[in-house]
Motif scaffolding. Sequence first.
Motif, short mmCIF file in Angstrom:
data_model
loop_
_atom_site.label_atom_id
_atom_site.label_comp_id
_atom_site.label_asym_id
_atom_site.label_seq_id
_atom_site.Cartn_x
_atom_site.Cartn_y
_atom_site.Cartn_z
N ARG A 6 -1.45 3.74 -4.77
CA ARG A 6 -2.30 3.30 -5.73
C ARG A 6 -2.03 1.56 -5.80
N ARG A 7 -2.81 0.83 -5.79
CA ARG A 7 -2.88 -0.48 -5.97
C ARG A 7 -2.11 -0.94 -7.30
N ASP A 16 -1.46 2.53 2.68
CA ASP A 16 -2.67 1.81 2.29
C ASP A 16 -2.36 1.97 0.76
N LEU A 17 -2.83 0.98 0.00
CA LEU A 17 -2.77 1.10 -1.41
C LEU A 17 -4.19 1.11 -2.04
N SER A 18 -5.38 1.24 -1.30
CA SER A 18 -6.66 1.38 -1.92
C SER A 18 -7.39 2.73 -1.83
N THR A 74 -4.26 -5.06 -11.90
CA THR A 74 -4.77 -6.55 -12.18
C THR A 74 -4.39 -6.95 -13.50
#
Length: 141
Positions: free
Chosen positions: A83-84, A22-24, A87
């Motif tokens: 971590r995601r 999970d990257l969140s 952006t």
Amino acid sequence: MKRNEPLTGPADQLAVITAAPDLSRPASLGERVVGVATLVGLYGGLVAALESDLPRPVGVLVFVAALVLLLRWNGHHDNAARRRPHTRLENGARLCAAALVGIPGISLVFGDGPDTFAAHLVAPAFPTLAAAVYLVLRWRK
């Protein structure tokens, strides 16, 4: 087996997706406290340096220290586990923060720029605000 056939069935593909990390993962409270302390230290340090008429070599050291401080946060988020990815907005904010350190940096390195107290309060606000935007964007889920 034909060329376009999937190598695994839908159940196997779903198991692979479920097993992916999970990257969140949100930022911890400690990371947020250190981030706020970093912003306060960045702003306060730059204001104090601008107000205290430092010699050029010390001004260069303060400028480099402020830049390294921002780059360390970039490195921390680039290398943090689970971590995601960044952006475009986060990339823009961290680039702006590093570039905007040049506004107070001009006065620190070259001694140019206005010598008013108001200018010394405003100049460090730009990189600090950009760094705050970057950190808040990284801390959201």
